[in-house]
Enzyme design. Sequence first.
Site, PDB file in Angstrom:
ATOM      1  N   TRP A 190       0.837  -1.214   0.000  1.00  0.00           N
ATOM      2  CA  TRP A 190       0.000   0.000   0.000  1.00  0.00           C
ATOM      3  C   TRP A 190       0.865   1.255   0.000  1.00  0.00           C
ATOM      4  O   TRP A 190       0.541   2.242  -0.647  1.00  0.00           O
ATOM      5  CB  TRP A 190      -0.988  -0.015   1.161  1.00  0.00           C
ATOM      6  CG  TRP A 190      -1.997  -1.115   1.025  1.00  0.00           C
ATOM      7  CD1 TRP A 190      -2.175  -2.178   1.861  1.00  0.00           C
ATOM      8  CD2 TRP A 190      -2.970  -1.273  -0.032  1.00  0.00           C
ATOM      9  NE1 TRP A 190      -3.175  -2.988   1.387  1.00  0.00           N
ATOM     10  CE2 TRP A 190      -3.684  -2.462   0.237  1.00  0.00           C
ATOM     11  CE3 TRP A 190      -3.292  -0.544  -1.174  1.00  0.00           C
ATOM     12  CZ2 TRP A 190      -4.705  -2.928  -0.584  1.00  0.00           C
ATOM     13  CZ3 TRP A 190      -4.316  -1.002  -2.005  1.00  0.00           C
ATOM     14  CH2 TRP A 190      -5.007  -2.179  -1.704  1.00  0.00           C
ATOM     15  N   ASP A 201      -1.794   6.681   6.288  1.00  0.00           N
ATOM     16  CA  ASP A 201      -2.809   5.749   5.810  1.00  0.00           C
ATOM     17  C   ASP A 201      -3.090   4.800   6.974  1.00  0.00           C
ATOM     18  O   ASP A 201      -2.262   3.969   7.325  1.00  0.00           O
ATOM     19  CB  ASP A 201      -2.260   4.985   4.595  1.00  0.00           C
ATOM     20  CG  ASP A 201      -3.243   3.947   4.077  1.00  0.00           C
ATOM     21  OD1 ASP A 201      -4.315   3.768   4.687  1.00  0.00           O
ATOM     22  OD2 ASP A 201      -2.929   3.310   3.045  1.00  0.00           O
ATOM     23  N   LYS A 215     -12.392  -2.016   6.579  1.00  0.00           N
ATOM     24  CA  LYS A 215     -11.658  -2.895   7.481  1.00  0.00           C
ATOM     25  C   LYS A 215     -12.140  -2.746   8.922  1.00  0.00           C
ATOM     26  O   LYS A 215     -12.549  -3.710   9.533  1.00  0.00           O
ATOM     27  CB  LYS A 215     -10.156  -2.624   7.391  1.00  0.00           C
ATOM     28  CG  LYS A 215      -9.533  -3.319   6.192  1.00  0.00           C
ATOM     29  CD  LYS A 215      -8.903  -2.407   5.216  1.00  0.00           C
ATOM     30  CE  LYS A 215      -8.518  -3.135   3.938  1.00  0.00           C
ATOM     31  NZ  LYS A 215      -7.745  -2.297   3.039  1.00  0.00           N
TER      32      LYS A 215
HETATM   33  C1  LIG Z   1      -7.152  -1.805   1.992  1.00  0.00           C
HETATM   34  C2  LIG Z   1      -6.109  -0.772   2.056  1.00  0.00           C
HETATM   35  C3  LIG Z   1      -6.001   0.242   1.100  1.00  0.00           C
HETATM   36  C4  LIG Z   1      -6.902   0.321  -0.111  1.00  0.00           C
HETATM   37  O1  LIG Z   1      -8.150   0.735   0.260  1.00  0.00           O
HETATM   38  P1  LIG Z   1      -9.300   1.045  -0.808  1.00  0.00           P
HETATM   39  O2  LIG Z   1     -10.355   1.625   0.052  1.00  0.00           O
HETATM   40  O3  LIG Z   1      -9.682  -0.263  -1.432  1.00  0.00           O
HETATM   41  O4  LIG Z   1      -8.778   1.987  -1.808  1.00  0.00           O
HETATM   42  C5  LIG Z   1      -5.010   1.191   1.262  1.00  0.00           C
HETATM   43  N1  LIG Z   1      -4.180   1.154   2.312  1.00  0.00           N
HETATM   44  C6  LIG Z   1      -4.256   0.194   3.250  1.00  0.00           C
HETATM   45  C7  LIG Z   1      -3.299   0.214   4.396  1.00  0.00           C
HETATM   46  C8  LIG Z   1      -5.213  -0.797   3.156  1.00  0.00           C
HETATM   47  O5  LIG Z   1      -5.290  -1.749   4.093  1.00  0.00           O
END
Ligand SMILES: *Cc1c(COP(=O)(O)O)cnc(C)c1O
Length: 360
Positions: free
Chosen positions: A102, A172, A196
Amino acid sequence: MARVFNFSAGPAMMPEEVLKIAAGEMLDYQNTGTSVMEMSHRSNAFIAIANDAEKLLRELMDIPQNYKVLFLQGGASTQFAMVPLNLMGENGKADYVNTGMWSKKAISEAKKYGAVKVVATSDDKNFNYIPKVTKDMFDPQAAYVHITTNNTIFGTRFRELPDTGNVPLVADMSSNILSEVYDVSRFGIIYAGAQKNIGPAGVTVVIIREDLLGRELPVTPTMLGYKVHAENESMYNTPPCYSLYMAKLVFEWLKGKGGVKAIQKINEDKAAVLYNFLDNSRLFKGTVETRFRSLMNIPFVLPAEELNSAFIKQATSAGFINLKGHRSVGGMRASIYNAMPVEGVNKLVEFMKEFEKRNG
Ligand SMILES: *Cc1c(COP(=O)(O)O)cnc(C)c1O
């Protein structure tokens, strides 16, 4: 069919209590005679939902007054572009820490808008640790420093936030927001896709310090500017209404559990059950350096590929689903977000013990 224990990395398990409330309100939300899905986002009923969602999130994360809370769309992946588009303008450069897939995606997106320096990376060991980062590694002129607090695929997390001095820290937090206590004032921006630890896919939470608003590059599409969303209370256009309603229910559920500090304790105990087993198993092995282990995503492997596939197959039939690991790590991964009950992990470990007996 009975509900199973779903170890998916995302979209992930939701609290059963929340699903039941949503089911009960599906056809008639609080005597409106409509479903939340059918409501105008300008209606009093929906505005109350949106306001409650923000209020609850502020309370749960203790978000200071000088931060805006935005509920956007496009997932965390859209933030990979929004962050540089909105912040790079100042001096056209930013620092990133590369701790997994990511992070890499965030880095390659940011490169479209400015000069990106990767100040540290753990790619030499397939991202099974968090590299050491110290203040002197960051460019004091950088527009921001970007980290991924929890690495969903590799199962690592930052145990300490880097000291970036006056440079805003952007995080993030998609896979560990609301799972442990964070001091929001340490960050310039926190963003997270909801699927999540918050609710269904479709809503993206952005928490942004007010002084970072209004710096977007002139080419920034209107929908990708933070300021326009902040000025319109996340209602510049139609928000992801139903996902936001579900997020509100999850926030209420979490508050009822005692909030983030209480769930952090539960998460630590819950993860320890699995880690303790892995540390003592003759067959199963964790893949991450102990001190960087995630509380949310736990990758592990068996000594042979046939054993991995046999385990996944047998686990699935026994009601433990989505345990297959990401292809970049192999083996298995158990994602155990806030909504995974302790019972789910206890039962998984019992099942792993049985498997070990049969195959040891
Ligand atoms: C799942 C995830 C993403 C991507 O998320 P989307 O909402 O599908 O764009 C980005 N960063 C992390 C750390 C993730 O776990």
